[in-house]
Design a protein around this motif. Structure first.
Motif, mmCIF file in Angstrom:
data_model
loop_
_atom_site.group_PDB
_atom_site.id
_atom_site.type_symbol
_atom_site.label_atom_id
_atom_site.label_comp_id
_atom_site.label_asym_id
_atom_site.label_seq_id
_atom_site.Cartn_x
_atom_site.Cartn_y
_atom_site.Cartn_z
ATOM 1 N N THR A 200 -12.193 -34.570 20.893
ATOM 2 C CA THR A 200 -13.407 -34.559 21.711
ATOM 3 C C THR A 200 -13.755 -35.944 22.265
ATOM 4 O OG1 THR A 200 -14.709 -34.675 19.664
ATOM 5 C CG2 THR A 200 -14.420 -32.502 20.660
ATOM 6 N N ILE A 203 -11.259 -36.637 25.269
ATOM 7 C CA ILE A 203 -11.483 -35.888 26.503
ATOM 8 C C ILE A 203 -12.781 -36.335 27.173
ATOM 9 C CG2 ILE A 203 -12.811 -33.843 25.753
ATOM 10 C CD1 ILE A 203 -10.644 -32.150 27.213
ATOM 11 N N SER A 204 -13.768 -36.768 26.370
ATOM 12 C CA SER A 204 -15.025 -37.271 26.932
ATOM 13 C C SER A 204 -14.803 -38.582 27.679
ATOM 14 C CB SER A 204 -16.058 -37.477 25.817
ATOM 15 O OG SER A 204 -16.416 -36.252 25.216
ATOM 16 N N ASN A 207 -12.927 -38.013 30.915
ATOM 17 C CA ASN A 207 -13.824 -37.447 31.919
ATOM 18 C C ASN A 207 -14.772 -38.499 32.473
ATOM 19 O OD1 ASN A 207 -16.791 -36.220 32.282
ATOM 20 N ND2 ASN A 207 -15.318 -34.685 32.951
ATOM 21 N N ALA A 275 -19.435 -28.587 17.236
ATOM 22 C CA ALA A 275 -20.097 -29.536 18.134
ATOM 23 C C ALA A 275 -21.027 -30.444 17.345
ATOM 24 C CB ALA A 275 -20.868 -28.786 19.217
ATOM 25 N N ALA A 280 -20.596 -33.818 19.737
ATOM 26 C CA ALA A 280 -20.272 -33.564 21.141
ATOM 27 C C ALA A 280 -20.930 -32.255 21.568
ATOM 28 C CB ALA A 280 -18.759 -33.501 21.344
ATOM 29 N N SER A 281 -20.878 -31.975 22.855
ATOM 30 C CA SER A 281 -21.430 -30.711 23.339
ATOM 31 C C SER A 281 -20.448 -29.571 23.067
ATOM 32 C CB SER A 281 -21.707 -30.799 24.843
ATOM 33 O OG SER A 281 -20.481 -30.837 25.569
ATOM 34 N N GLU A 283 -19.410 -27.548 25.235
ATOM 35 C CA GLU A 283 -18.474 -27.547 26.361
ATOM 36 C C GLU A 283 -17.294 -28.467 26.072
ATOM 37 O OE1 GLU A 283 -18.523 -28.316 31.201
ATOM 38 O OE2 GLU A 283 -19.942 -29.370 29.916
ATOM 39 N N VAL A 284 -17.583 -29.648 25.534
ATOM 40 C CA VAL A 284 -16.519 -30.601 25.208
ATOM 41 C C VAL A 284 -15.632 -30.050 24.104
ATOM 42 C CG1 VAL A 284 -16.036 -32.889 24.256
ATOM 43 C CG2 VAL A 284 -17.806 -32.618 25.996
ATOM 44 N N ALA A 287 -13.273 -27.517 25.522
ATOM 45 C CA ALA A 287 -12.205 -28.139 26.312
ATOM 46 C C ALA A 287 -11.190 -28.835 25.425
ATOM 47 C CB ALA A 287 -12.807 -29.133 27.304
ATOM 48 N N ALA A 288 -11.659 -29.473 24.356
ATOM 49 C CA ALA A 288 -10.772 -30.267 23.502
ATOM 50 C C ALA A 288 -9.976 -29.426 22.520
ATOM 51 C CB ALA A 288 -11.584 -31.315 22.749
#
Length: 346
Positions: A200, A203-204, A207, A275, A280-281, A283-284, A287-288
């Motif tokens: 996470t 990927i954050s 982004n 999360a 992290a959110s 959403e993250v 994705a991760a």
């Protein structure tokens, strides 16, 4: 029960990543299990005592267990610390080599002759992030038949210990320091051309800075490509707990299996709980870790899991991260599963 075995507290720790231990803690299952035995659970990583927190990395505390990244416990075992490997979890996660668009690096082959940045921490605790980045580089290059010798590996020297990551005003009230800050800074200053990131935080960061992904291999079909410090993660217990109270280790495994079974039918809750665990959110996290995260929080000692840990142990030894080599099978303790199987039959 003898006085020797009548313990009142157990120390535990887990990395801020998806694990059955983290899930069982949030569900209250671990507290319930050990409270029935009259035992209090104490968190190592949340301790104010730096000496206690160091056990997250060297596993020195008696009557303790740890679930998380595999480099510190492998290193501790290589140094002779008496621990037992009692469980393995394989939860795949985002892994990538990233760069800035202006470097002109488009594919892995473009890394040849370029500078790959690797953070280096001071001596003391095993530099697990250094090992992680190197394995990521080797995995990515191997997919194109390339060698690390064809890339210039550049050290990004850090002055703080990983134990400092939970201290100081620079946290701004947060629980952990953001990962990959030094690596991204070196990339922005054009001191290096590419870096490795994962999970996470990786990927954050990718982004946030609109980086270009040179190679992404966290979900590659070949498990040897995915194997790294967090793939898979290990559950270890110290020798005194394993030998004095094997019944408690069995109860620990049984509780984690209960949490894993719950996860399989609660995908939305799992994403929310993870999360919270990783900071992290949702959403993250999605994705991760992918849409099947809830199906990959099991715990076991299947041969393919042990082989994966052995594969990474050999990599760590080859690259000089271990004090000594050792037989991975001598580390494994299957007794908790034998006890659970016997109980199921009965």
């Amino acid at each position: 029960m003898t006085l020797k075995n009548a313990i009142s507290e157990i120390w535990y720790t887990r990395c801020p990543v998806p694990t059955p231990v983290g899930l069982a803690v949030q569900l209250g299952l671990l507290d319930e299990t050990f409270a029935r035995e009259g035992i209090k659970l104490n968190s190592i990583i949340d301790s104010k005592d730096r000496a206690v927190r160091s056990s997250h990395f060297d596993h020195h505390l008696s009557y303790s267990f740890r679930h998380g990244g595999n480099v510190p416990p492998i290193r501790a075992r290589s140094e002779g610390n008496p621990t037992r490997l009692v469980g393995i979890t394989w939860t795949d996660e985002f892994q990538a080599i990233i760069t800035l668009p202006e470097t002109g690096i488009k594919t892995t082959k473009d890394l040849v002759g370029r500078r790959f940045g690797v953070a280096r921490r001071p001596e003391g605790i095993v530099d697990f992030m250094h090992a992680t980045a190197l394995k990521g580089l080797v995995s990515a290059l191997s997919l194109e038949g390339l060698s690390h010798k064809q890339v210039e590996i550049v050290d990004i020297h850090l002055t703080d210990s990983v134990l400092d990551g939970r201290e100081g005003p620079q946290l701004y009230g947060l629980r952990n320091r953001q990962a990959y800050g030094a690596e991204i800074a070196a990339l922005l200053r054009s001191e290096v051309d590419a870096i490795y990131v994962k999970g996470t935080p990786g990927i954050s960061v990718a982004n946030l800075f609109a980086t270009h992904t040179v190679a992404e291999f966290g979900f590659h079909p070949d498990p040897k490509i995915r194997i790294n410090s967090g793939s898979p993660r290990v559950l270890t217990v110290d020798e005194r707990l394993a030998e004095d109270r094997p019944d408690l280790v069995t109860k620990l495994i049984g509780t984690l299996q209960q949490a894993s079974a719950w996860a399989e039918t609660h995908p939305d809750d799992v994403r929310r709980f993870v999360a919270r665990e990783v900071g992290a959110s949702e959403e993250v996290v999605a994705a991760a870790n992918g849409p099947e995260l809830h199906r990959h929080l099991g715990i076991g000692l299947e041969p393919e899991l042990i082989d994966a840990i052995g594969h990474y142990k050999d990599f760590l030894h080859e690259w000089g991260f271990l004090k000594a080599n050792f037989d991975i099978n001598d580390w494994v303790d299957r007794r908790p599963y034998d006890a659970l199987d016997a109980r199921a039959v009965a």
